[in-house]
Design an enzyme around this catalytic site. Structure first.
Site, PDB file in Angstrom:
ATOM      1  N   ARG A  66      10.057  -1.641  -4.948  1.00 34.53           N
ATOM      2  CA  ARG A  66       8.890  -1.692  -5.850  1.00 34.53           C
ATOM      3  C   ARG A  66       8.858  -0.351  -6.584  1.00 34.53           C
ATOM      4  O   ARG A  66       9.117   0.693  -5.974  1.00 34.53           O
ATOM      5  CB  ARG A  66       7.574  -1.907  -5.080  1.00 34.53           C
ATOM      6  CG  ARG A  66       7.469  -3.286  -4.429  1.00 34.53           C
ATOM      7  CD  ARG A  66       6.081  -3.500  -3.813  1.00 34.53           C
ATOM      8  NE  ARG A  66       5.079  -3.835  -4.815  1.00 34.53           N
ATOM      9  CZ  ARG A  66       3.762  -3.852  -4.563  1.00 34.53           C
ATOM     10  NH1 ARG A  66       3.305  -3.509  -3.368  1.00 34.53           N
ATOM     11  NH2 ARG A  66       2.902  -4.178  -5.515  1.00 34.53           N
ATOM     12  N   ASP A 107      -1.396   4.771  -6.227  1.00 34.85           N
ATOM     13  CA  ASP A 107       0.031   4.537  -6.006  1.00 34.85           C
ATOM     14  C   ASP A 107       0.876   5.697  -6.515  1.00 34.85           C
ATOM     15  O   ASP A 107       1.994   5.908  -6.065  1.00 34.85           O
ATOM     16  CB  ASP A 107       0.455   3.227  -6.663  1.00 34.85           C
ATOM     17  CG  ASP A 107      -0.087   2.062  -5.852  1.00 34.85           C
ATOM     18  OD1 ASP A 107      -1.246   1.671  -6.078  1.00 34.85           O
ATOM     19  OD2 ASP A 107       0.635   1.590  -4.950  1.00 34.85           O
ATOM     20  N   GLN A 124      -6.068  -8.703  -2.205  1.00 35.11           N
ATOM     21  CA  GLN A 124      -6.048  -7.669  -1.163  1.00 35.11           C
ATOM     22  C   GLN A 124      -7.468  -7.254  -0.764  1.00 35.11           C
ATOM     23  O   GLN A 124      -7.714  -6.869   0.373  1.00 35.11           O
ATOM     24  CB  GLN A 124      -5.276  -6.438  -1.649  1.00 35.11           C
ATOM     25  CG  GLN A 124      -3.781  -6.647  -1.807  1.00 35.11           C
ATOM     26  CD  GLN A 124      -3.398  -7.038  -3.209  1.00 35.11           C
ATOM     27  OE1 GLN A 124      -4.166  -7.713  -3.905  1.00 35.11           O
ATOM     28  NE2 GLN A 124      -2.225  -6.625  -3.663  1.00 35.11           N
ATOM     29  N   GLY A 144       0.861  -1.175   0.000  1.00 27.23           N
ATOM     30  CA  GLY A 144       0.000   0.000   0.000  1.00 27.23           C
ATOM     31  C   GLY A 144       0.899   1.227   0.000  1.00 27.23           C
ATOM     32  O   GLY A 144       1.865   1.314   0.779  1.00 27.23           O
TER      33      GLY A 144
HETATM   34  O1  MRU Z   1       0.207  -4.141  -4.641  1.00 26.66           O
HETATM   35  P1  MRU Z   1      -0.366  -3.350  -3.489  1.00 26.66           P
HETATM   36  O2  MRU Z   1      -1.209  -4.166  -2.585  1.00 26.66           O
HETATM   37  O3  MRU Z   1       0.712  -2.586  -2.764  1.00 26.66           O
HETATM   38  O4  MRU Z   1      -1.303  -2.268  -4.188  1.00 26.66           O
HETATM   39  C1  MRU Z   1      -1.974  -1.366  -3.374  1.00 26.66           C
HETATM   40  C2  MRU Z   1      -2.852  -0.434  -4.130  1.00 26.66           C
HETATM   41  O5  MRU Z   1      -2.936  -0.445  -5.330  1.00 26.66           O
HETATM   42  C3  MRU Z   1      -3.567   0.595  -3.304  1.00 26.66           C
HETATM   43  O6  MRU Z   1      -4.796   0.911  -3.868  1.00 26.66           O
HETATM   44  C4  MRU Z   1      -2.704   1.862  -3.239  1.00 26.66           C
HETATM   45  O7  MRU Z   1      -1.392   1.561  -2.869  1.00 26.66           O
HETATM   46  C5  MRU Z   1      -3.270   2.848  -2.284  1.00 26.66           C
HETATM   47  S1  MRU Z   1      -3.143   2.293  -0.608  1.00 26.66           S
HETATM   48  C6  MRU Z   1      -3.748   3.531   0.385  1.00 26.66           C
END
Ligand code: MRU
Length: 349
Positions: free
Chosen positions: A94, A239, A198, A54
């Site tokens: 990442r 993101d 998720q 996240g």
């Molecule tokens: O791959 P992830 O689980 O890190 O992706 C998370 C997302 O796409 C969320 O929507 C984003 O990071 C916003 S979290 C407040």
């Protein structure tokens, strides 16, 4: 419910100088397991497998990761060059969420002032994230109620943008939480979020713990749910938000956005300002993380596709600004679909 997905525990750790503790999100909701991360290797691995994930939580991981590197370097005797190399490994673990690199960059410049100065700044960054999430949630809730003209909302969300994805409170789920506190949530549809679930594992866990009425649906149901008139709005996190208002978020967000556009349903993106990347002119330049194909070709460790089939696994997509009705940050709400952009409207910090 209040849990901390990521925190600094003073006095803990092998040398008693404190430790970076995360809630292992790979095993939720079956198990509530905390991991103490004392090395850069352990932190990078945790980021890569999404034990901590996240965008805003990754920002905190980046900032506290500099302290982890400093402490490990002191223990094993890294020189300045090696320390920089290791900090860069955290920064680049990442690529899509700008918050990770941002978190590192916010504090690494303080290294000449000493480890305590870095730690203080990292903890402040985490506290600021919670305050930002609470403020943007209030602003987004006001905007959604005004825009839809409804007292109680039926909301679709995608992936997890809750307290697990932030230092605390959440962004998209923070908005849901704020609306729920106002008695303004009728129902939440949580997309399961293939391939790592998720939505099903994390968002549903948070909603259930807070007693918010909800159902998990497969990602491919979202367009139909929206066009059948079952939701009043979609609320997602981000993101990275480019200067023109293009939004990178979990793969599948674009499909939600297109369906919302077709149905005339507002898509609101909730994110702290740390997710805005004004150096990125538009979404075309955003690097989309591509993850291992076997996350797609297997289910719970069991192969579901033929052994000879490859998996294609982009972890994010980019939604053009014209499909984004609103971006809510702690600095206010802008309306990219109506031509407002973060780049044009950015007020001073
Ligand atoms: O791959 P992830 O689980 O890190 O992706 C998370 C997302 O796409 C969320 O929507 C984003 O990071 C916003 S979290 C407040």
């Amino acid at each position: 419910m209040t849990v901390r997905a990521i925190e600094w525990v003073p006095g803990a750790g092998t040398d008693g100088r404190g430790v970076l503790r995360i809630l292992d999100q790979t095993v939720l909701p079956a198990s509530t397991t905390y991991l103490d991360l004392e090395t850069v290797d352990a932190l990078v691995a945790a980021i890569e497998v999404l034990a901590v994930r996240g965008a805003p939580a990754l920002g905190v991981a980046g900032a506290l990761g500099v302290v982890v590197a400093l402490d490990e370097g002191r223990r094993v005797g890294w020189d300045a060059g090696r320390l920089d190399f290791e900090i860069d490994r955290v920064r680049n673990a990442r690529p899509t969420a700008v918050n990770l690199a941002w978190g590192v960059d916010q504090v690494r410049g303080l290294m000449p002032q000493g480890r305590e100065a870095v730690l203080r700044a990292a903890l402040e960054l985490a506290a600021d994230d919670e305050a930002a999430n609470r403020e943007l949630s209030r602003q987004a809730a006001d905007w959604l109620l005004a825009r839809t003209g409804r007292d109680r909302l039926r909301i679709l969300t995608h992936c997890n943008a809750g307290m697990l994805a932030t230092s605390a409170w959440g962004t998209a789920l923070g908005v849901v939480r704020e609306l729920h506190a106002r008695g303004a949530v009728e129902f939440v549809y949580a997309d399961e979020t293939r391939p790592l679930l998720q939505g099903a594992r994390l968002t549903a866990w948070e909603l259930a713990a807070d007693g918010i009425p909800h159902a998990v649906q497969v990602d491919s149901a979202a367009a139909s749910t929206i066009l059948r008139g079952l939701v009043d709005c979609a609320v997602v996190g981000a993101d990275r938000i480019a200067a023109n208002g293009d939004v990178a978020n979990k793969i599948g967000t674009l499909g939600v956005a297109l369906a919302c556009h077709e149905a005339g349903v507002p898509l609101l993106v909730a994110a702290p300002w740390s997710t805005v990347d004004l150096a990125m002119a538009d979404g075309a330049g955003i690097e989309v993380e591509e993850r291992a194909g076997d996350e797609v070709t297997t289910l719970a460790g069991v192969r579901t596709a033929p052994a000879s089939s490859a998996g294609f696994n982009p972890a994010f997509d980019v939604t053009p600004a014209r499909f984004v009705a609103a971006v809510a940050t702690e600095r206010g709400v802008i309306e990219p679909a109506a031509g407002q952009t973060p780049g044009d409207t950015a007020p001073p910090a």
